[in-house]
Design a protein around this motif. Structure first.
Motif, mmCIF file in Angstrom:
data_model
loop_
_atom_site.group_PDB
_atom_site.id
_atom_site.type_symbol
_atom_site.label_atom_id
_atom_site.label_comp_id
_atom_site.label_asym_id
_atom_site.label_seq_id
_atom_site.Cartn_x
_atom_site.Cartn_y
_atom_site.Cartn_z
ATOM 1 N N ALA A 5 36.732 -51.511 -2.513
ATOM 2 C CA ALA A 5 37.643 -52.515 -1.963
ATOM 3 C C ALA A 5 38.673 -51.865 -1.044
ATOM 4 C CB ALA A 5 38.344 -53.257 -3.100
ATOM 5 N N GLY A 8 36.991 -51.012 2.190
ATOM 6 C CA GLY A 8 36.829 -52.215 3.007
ATOM 7 C C GLY A 8 38.128 -52.626 3.659
ATOM 8 N N SER A 9 39.221 -52.488 2.918
ATOM 9 C CA SER A 9 40.543 -52.791 3.457
ATOM 10 C C SER A 9 40.841 -51.920 4.681
ATOM 11 C CB SER A 9 41.606 -52.568 2.381
ATOM 12 O OG SER A 9 42.904 -52.681 2.922
ATOM 13 N N SER A 226 41.065 -57.759 5.121
ATOM 14 C CA SER A 226 41.697 -56.505 4.711
ATOM 15 C C SER A 226 42.619 -56.730 3.515
ATOM 16 C CB SER A 226 42.494 -55.909 5.882
ATOM 17 O OG SER A 226 43.160 -54.730 5.494
ATOM 18 N N CYS A 229 40.765 -57.373 0.171
ATOM 19 C CA CYS A 229 40.248 -56.114 -0.376
ATOM 20 C C CYS A 229 41.389 -55.258 -0.916
ATOM 21 C CB CYS A 229 39.501 -55.335 0.713
ATOM 22 S SG CYS A 229 37.952 -56.080 1.256
ATOM 23 N N TYR A 232 43.087 -56.582 -4.195
ATOM 24 C CA TYR A 232 42.174 -56.399 -5.328
ATOM 25 C C TYR A 232 42.235 -54.946 -5.788
ATOM 26 C CZ TYR A 232 37.914 -55.845 -8.044
ATOM 27 O OH TYR A 232 37.020 -55.530 -9.049
#
Length: 287
Positions: A5, A8-9, A226, A229, A232
């Protein structure tokens, strides 16, 4: 999962910088920020209803709600400063300074959350992050009038971004991450439009170039992805590791800026980028 995550951010944050830069060539940065935030708000609430967490809003305790609001205020201030800096300066100069928030965040996470496991590695890597950032900040070729103030806005963006991470970690405790993101975004939206009206720029909205409006909306979608992700990862991971990984968005930003704007790094800046990346990877593995 929180490592993925955070990664991905970083990717979506790097994409955000380029899309936003494309959208503020002629458009005022405050107006663009306000419009982008509206897109992020829509995106985040769609995710809330998609995961079915809207009904839990009444279960949020007052402390979490307060810190979510405070983190939203810090985010709004960071955004306003960041996109003002982007509108005035070179992407490859603004982004490294903004990413220096990592240094302050790691220190604050150790102090407030007791994230002392692997503290020696974290502090060593943080020192190398600082060195890499210093190497990437060029002191030459700030061409164009009215562009000397970009560094002040970039520094303020970094300070508020660090505050955001700490406040959000406290506020999102026990709150579904998508819902927390959506609630924070309401605060950011209010701040962004308040700035627009305080400066009397609301009339500029109808004159925005359609192409730039498209890029602004796309940057809002990238920002929303963003954020989802990131929060989280913040909720489920270790702040002093999540934040450095998130700041690897600089790799995406530098790559995109080269292909889109033709902005090349000097040998010194490239070496600084390598040091920042290596320090972040080591912190994620051993910190």
């Amino acid at each position: 999962m929180w490592i993925f995550a955070a990664t991905g951010s970083a990717f979506f944050a790097g994409l955000t910088s380029i899309l936003a830069k494309c959208g503020i060539k002629k458009t005022d940065s405050d107006v663009a920020t306000a419009i982008r935030t509206g897109v992020v708000l829509l995106f985040s609430w769609i995710m809330v209803f998609a995961v079915g967490s809207a009904g839990t809003i009444t279960e949020i305790n007052p402390k979490s709600f307060l810190f979510l609001v405070l983190s939203g205020i810090a985010t709004g201030a960071s955004w306003i400063c960041y996109f003002k800096a982007l509108s005035m300066g070179n992407v490859n100069k603004v982004v490294p300074i903004d990413k220096s928030s990592t240094i302050l965040t790691v220190i604050l996470a150790i102090i407030f959350f007791g994230e002392t496991e692997g503290i020696f590695v974290k502090l060593i890597c943080t020192a190398f992050l600082a060195l890499g950032i210093f190497m990437m900040i060029e002191k030459k070729d700030y061409s164009g009038e009215n562009k000397k103030g970009w560094m002040i806005y970039a520094v303020l963006s970094a300070v508020f971004a660090a505050a955001t991470s700490i406040l959000a970690k406290i506020g999102i405790d026990g709150v579904e991450s998508n819902l927390g993101t959506a609630l924070r975004t309401i605060v950011v939206l209010i701040m962004a439009w308040a700035v627009v009206f305080m400066k009397g720029k609301q009339k500029e909205v109808k004159n925005i170039d359609k192409k730039e409006l498209g890029f602004i909306c796309l940057s809002g979608i990238a920002t929303g992805a963003s954020w989802l992700c990131y929060y989280y990862a913040i909720q489920n991971g270790i702040v002093s590791i999540v934040v450095p990984i998130d700041k690897l968005s600089i790799l995406a930003a530098v790559a995109f800026s080269y292909f889109v704007f033709g902005e090349k790094l000097s040998k010194k800046s490239a070496a600084g980028l390598f040091i920042m990346t290596a320090a972040t990877v080591l912190m994620a593995i051993f910190g």
